[in-house]
Design a protein around this motif. Structure first.
Motif, short mmCIF file in Angstrom:
data_model
loop_
_atom_site.label_atom_id
_atom_site.label_comp_id
_atom_site.label_asym_id
_atom_site.label_seq_id
_atom_site.Cartn_x
_atom_site.Cartn_y
_atom_site.Cartn_z
N ALA A 1 0.84 -1.19 0.00
CA ALA A 1 0.00 0.00 0.00
C ALA A 1 0.88 1.24 0.00
CB ALA A 1 -0.94 -0.02 1.21
N GLY A 2 0.23 2.39 0.09
CA GLY A 2 0.95 3.65 0.05
C GLY A 2 0.83 4.31 -1.31
N ALA A 3 1.03 5.62 -1.33
CA ALA A 3 0.78 6.39 -2.54
C ALA A 3 1.74 6.07 -3.68
CB ALA A 3 0.85 7.89 -2.22
N ALA A 4 2.86 5.42 -3.39
CA ALA A 4 3.75 4.94 -4.46
C ALA A 4 3.57 3.45 -4.68
CB ALA A 4 5.21 5.26 -4.13
N ALA A 5 3.68 2.64 -3.61
CA ALA A 5 3.61 1.19 -3.76
C ALA A 5 2.23 0.72 -4.18
CB ALA A 5 4.01 0.52 -2.44
N GLY A 6 1.17 1.23 -3.53
CA GLY A 6 -0.18 0.82 -3.91
C GLY A 6 -0.53 1.23 -5.32
N THR A 7 -0.14 2.44 -5.71
CA THR A 7 -0.40 2.90 -7.07
C THR A 7 0.39 2.07 -8.07
OG1 THR A 7 -0.74 5.13 -6.21
CG2 THR A 7 -0.38 4.92 -8.57
N ALA A 8 1.62 1.68 -7.72
CA ALA A 8 2.44 0.86 -8.61
C ALA A 8 1.78 -0.48 -8.90
CB ALA A 8 3.82 0.65 -8.00
N VAL A 9 1.24 -1.12 -7.87
CA VAL A 9 0.58 -2.41 -8.05
C VAL A 9 -0.63 -2.26 -8.98
CG1 VAL A 9 -0.77 -4.20 -6.87
CG2 VAL A 9 1.40 -3.42 -5.91
N ASP A 10 -1.43 -1.23 -8.76
CA ASP A 10 -2.60 -1.02 -9.62
C ASP A 10 -2.19 -0.70 -11.05
OD1 ASP A 10 -4.30 -1.48 -7.48
OD2 ASP A 10 -4.50 0.64 -6.98
N LEU A 11 -1.15 0.10 -11.22
CA LEU A 11 -0.65 0.40 -12.57
C LEU A 11 -0.23 -0.87 -13.28
CD1 LEU A 11 1.41 3.61 -11.79
CD2 LEU A 11 -0.39 3.48 -13.52
N ALA A 12 0.46 -1.76 -12.57
CA ALA A 12 0.90 -3.01 -13.18
C ALA A 12 -0.31 -3.86 -13.58
CB ALA A 12 1.81 -3.76 -12.23
N LYS A 13 -1.32 -3.92 -12.72
CA LYS A 13 -2.51 -4.70 -13.05
C LYS A 13 -3.23 -4.14 -14.27
CE LYS A 13 -3.75 -6.72 -8.57
NZ LYS A 13 -4.88 -6.94 -7.64
N LEU A 14 -3.12 -2.84 -14.47
CA LEU A 14 -3.76 -2.21 -15.62
C LEU A 14 -2.92 -2.30 -16.89
CD1 LEU A 14 -5.26 0.94 -13.86
CD2 LEU A 14 -6.48 -1.10 -14.63
N GLY A 15 -1.83 -3.05 -16.83
CA GLY A 15 -1.06 -3.34 -18.04
C GLY A 15 0.16 -2.50 -18.28
N ASN A 16 0.57 -1.71 -17.29
CA ASN A 16 1.76 -0.87 -17.46
C ASN A 16 3.02 -1.57 -16.96
OD1 ASN A 16 0.41 1.89 -18.17
ND2 ASN A 16 -0.71 1.18 -16.37
N GLN A 17 4.15 -1.19 -17.54
CA GLN A 17 5.45 -1.62 -17.03
C GLN A 17 5.85 -0.62 -15.96
OE1 GLN A 17 8.48 -2.05 -20.04
NE2 GLN A 17 10.14 -2.18 -18.53
N VAL A 18 6.07 -1.09 -14.72
CA VAL A 18 6.20 -0.19 -13.58
C VAL A 18 7.47 -0.47 -12.80
CG1 VAL A 18 5.05 0.75 -11.53
CG2 VAL A 18 3.68 -0.22 -13.39
N THR A 19 8.15 0.62 -12.44
CA THR A 19 9.28 0.58 -11.50
C THR A 19 8.93 1.49 -10.33
OG1 THR A 19 10.90 0.19 -13.25
CG2 THR A 19 11.72 1.09 -11.17
N SER A 20 9.22 1.03 -9.11
CA SER A 20 8.91 1.83 -7.93
C SER A 20 10.19 2.18 -7.19
CB SER A 20 7.96 1.06 -7.00
OG SER A 20 7.32 1.94 -6.10
N LEU A 21 10.26 3.44 -6.73
CA LEU A 21 11.44 3.94 -6.03
C LEU A 21 11.02 4.51 -4.68
CD1 LEU A 21 13.14 5.92 -8.96
CD2 LEU A 21 13.55 3.55 -8.28
N GLY A 22 11.83 4.26 -3.67
CA GLY A 22 11.55 4.76 -2.33
C GLY A 22 12.46 4.08 -1.33
N ALA A 23 12.04 4.06 -0.07
CA ALA A 23 12.86 3.47 0.99
C ALA A 23 11.98 2.67 1.94
CB ALA A 23 13.60 4.56 1.77
N ILE A 24 12.50 1.50 2.35
CA ILE A 24 11.83 0.64 3.33
C ILE A 24 12.87 0.15 4.32
CG2 ILE A 24 10.07 -0.09 1.66
CD1 ILE A 24 11.59 -2.71 1.33
N GLY A 25 12.40 -0.45 5.39
CA GLY A 25 13.32 -0.98 6.39
C GLY A 25 13.94 -2.30 5.97
N ASP A 26 15.02 -2.64 6.64
CA ASP A 26 15.67 -3.94 6.42
C ASP A 26 15.08 -4.93 7.43
OD1 ASP A 26 17.31 -5.88 5.45
OD2 ASP A 26 19.10 -5.21 6.54
#
Length: 472
Positions: A38-63
């Protein structure tokens, strides 16, 4: 189509239905628990991919384990996460969302590594490959507000890359900082609360005017079950963006694919800001506020008037804005003036005056609502996909409305959407039938013949009052 999402990455832990928090250490049984990206980058990325787009996501998460899960589930949906940065010692951002029976969603949230994102986490070469860039949650990833990053966005825009911007919070201080991004994006997509808080304007029209004066060429304000309000400068919202080629949309599927998550039928509205109306007949678009549901209430607590606009069978016609905005920014009593009336001129940062300001409503769609989480992210994904297929702004907004309506049918921000054709099918068949067709020649019930000589009750038999009765 290549899209890069930049910004907020969150793991959502959702459960439903939850109507109370039990006291002490009591246990409450629920129907469903899910973990989602989820989130405004990750959640949107998943939906974009489902709609047929080639998607790369950039940001930071914990280890951490949550970060491992987030990368795994995004990869499973087809998103390239190889450039997401891991932060040792930081927690991956996460939310716990107890979903109420009506679909509302209070939230318990840890912002985690999202607060550490800087331009160093964004590879310029990856951005240069994108047809579109979505900045998701720049009010939270405020470390991106850097002159060098802004200069890169300006160069990419000049070369034809579409840049969109979404928001996450409703905190005035964070929203004020996010205004620095406005001169460097094409479209900004706040909900109505964010638009008013970000600008301090008394009405949505004035808020859009203020946002457009900062530099974007389009503002799409999501308004719950009222749909979304579209403002543009320089061209009509119904004019297609300047692209060398236009890709025709895929043919809609004949029937909607059912969501893989079991839900009970419901027709409350999935609102564009994540709120649920209490009416039984309502409509869904995208949303991203975490406030509890309300009866399509204005900020002063009074329900807004029902809109007269409605989507036609093919979902295309859209009426011009025909309601007056009340002092609190909500749409109120009907009026006949269009939103393009005199007095709504916009002065751009370069000093040019654009007159008039175009404003049109894209109505929401009826759907069966399970959970409103992620509707705003889906709206952004559908809108971006529409632009990349050469659609004009209003049509792209309809695509976003359909994507949000699909997400509202399941639990979590990745629910509902399966592909683009089944999503666009909502625009031609917005309300699936709910009642089976009755038989053409039903057989009338027959009445049994009552006994003419009932047998007298003998000693030891149960009287009617003594008979075992079924549970009621």
């Amino acid at each position: 189509m290549t899209v890069v999402t930049v910004g907020v990455h969150i793991v959502d832990i959702l459960t439903r239905p939850v109507d109370h928090i039990p006291p002490g250490q009591d246990t409450v049984l629920v129907d469903q628990i899910r973990l989602t990206a989820a989130g405004a980058a990750a959640g949107t990325a998943v939906d974009l991919a489902k709609l047929g787009n080639q998607v790369t996501s950039l940001g930071a998460i914990g280890d951490d384990e949550l970060g491992d899960f987030l990368l795994m589930v995004m990869t499973r949906h087809g998103v390239d996460v190889s450039h997401v940065r891991r932060r040792p010692g930081e927690q991956t951002a996460a939310s716990i969302l107890p979903i109420r029976p009506d679909g509302g969603r209070p939230s318990f949230h840890v912002p985690g590594a999202n607060l550490t994102v800087t331009p160093a986490d964004v590879d310029p070469d990856i951005l240069r490959t994108a047809k579109a860039i979505h900045l998701g949650g720049v009010d939270v990833t405020f470390g991106l507000a850097d002159p060098a990053f802004f200069a890169l966005l300006d160069t990419l825009r000049a070369n034809g890359t579409i840049i969109t911007m979404d928001l996450l919070s409703e905190m005035p201080d964070l929203l004020s900082m996010a205004k620095s991004f406005l001169p460097h994006v094409d479209y900004v997509l706040p909900n109505e609360s964010q638009a008013l808080l970000m600008t301090g304007a008394p009405t949505l029209q004035k808020a859009a005017e203020a946002l457009l004066s900062e530099g974007p060429k389009g503002v799409l304000i999501t308004m719950g079950d009222q749909g979304s309000l579209i403002f543009t400068t320089g061209q009509s919202p119904s004019e297609a963006p300047n692209q060398s080629t236009q890709t025709p949309p895929p043919e809609p599927a004949a029937t909607m694919n059912p969501d893989d998550q079991p839900t009970k039928p419901r027709t409350e509205a999935a609102t564009t800001d994540g709120h649920l109306t209490q009416t039984r007949e309502a409509a869904a678009t995208g949303g991203h506020s975490a406030k509890p549901p309300a009866e399509a209430a204005a900020t002063d607590g009074h329900p807004t008037e029902t809109r007269a606009e409605a989507a036609t069978a093919d979902g295309q016609p859209v009426q011009p804005l025909a309601e007056a905005a009340t002092a609190n920014g909500q749409l109120g009593e009907p009026r006949t003036e269009a939103a393009t009336a005199d007095g709504l001129a916009v002065r751009t940062p370069g000093g040019e005056t654009v007159q008039p300001l175009a404003g049109e409503v894209v109505p929401a769609l009826k759907t069966e609502v399970s959970d409103t989480t992620g509707c705003g992210d889906a709206y952004c994904a559908g809108f971006i996909t529409g632009l990349l297929h050469g659609q004009d702004v209003l049509t792209a907004a309809r695509w976003g409305t359909a994507a949000a309506a699909r997400v509202a049918t399941g639990l979590g921000s990745d629910a509902g959407i399966t592909d683009l054709p089944s999503t666009l099918a909502l625009l031609t068949n917005p309300t699936p039938p709910t009642n089976p067709t009755p038989p053409t020649n039903p057989t009338p019930p027959t009445n049994p013949t009552p006994p003419t000589n009932p047998t007298p009750q003998s000693a030891g038999q149960l009287r009617p009052a003594d008979q075992p009765q079924p549970f009621s």
